[in-house]
Design a protein around this motif. Structure first.
Motif: not given
Length: 160
Positions: A131-136
């Motif tokens: 989530i933090e990486a923007g992948k989810l």
């Protein structure tokens, strides 16, 4: 209203470069000295946004999106700890969902997405980091958690 304004200012300042922070500190002194209202400060910030060139506006937005993802990841971790300690019950809420709606003023959909992401993070390693990486996204995490929940009801299990 004051708490929302404080959060907005915190997120805004957190995305600034050190030189911009000095400017914001000077502005804070001016705001205090002249006792500007929150509306006047907001109008001033919006006016300044309108004067940014295209690239500066995109760069500022990029920093805000990254910070928003980081804050969302931290929020999920905090919610896990609140639930683990059962703090929501001590505060008089019957459930975490009630706490998010009544105390934090989330809509039902927003509360559900955050709690589903929180529960998925407890079952599947790496969710918070994704989530933090923007992948989810919260929406996808919520959908996956609801899928697993329905599958468990049917007696099916999955391992991460």
């Amino acid at each position: 209203m004051q708490a929302q304004a404080a959060v907005a200012v915190f997120v805004f300042v957190a995305c600034l470069r050190p030189s911009e922070v000095l400017i914001m500190q000077a502005l804070a002194g001016i705001i205090t000295r002249f006792k500007w209202s929150e509306n006047r400060v907001y109008e001033s910030l919006m006016k300044n946004l309108k004067t940014l060139n295209r690239q500066d506006l995109i760069n500022s937005t990029d920093r805000l999106v990254a910070k928003e993802r980081q804050i969302t990841a931290e929020l999920i971790q905090n919610l896990c700890e609140i639930e683990r300690r059962r703090i929501h019950l001590e505060m008089g809420f019957g459930s975490m969902f009630d706490m998010l709606i009544k105390h934090y003023k989330y809509s039902e959909g927003s509360a559900d997405r955050r709690l589903s992401a929180m529960r998925l993070s407890q079952d599947v390693p790496g969710v918070v980091e994704a989530i933090e990486a923007g992948k989810l996204t919260l929406r996808t995490a919520s959908q996956v958690q609801h899928f697993f929940k329905n599958e468990r009801k049917l007696g099916k299990t999955y391992t991460p």
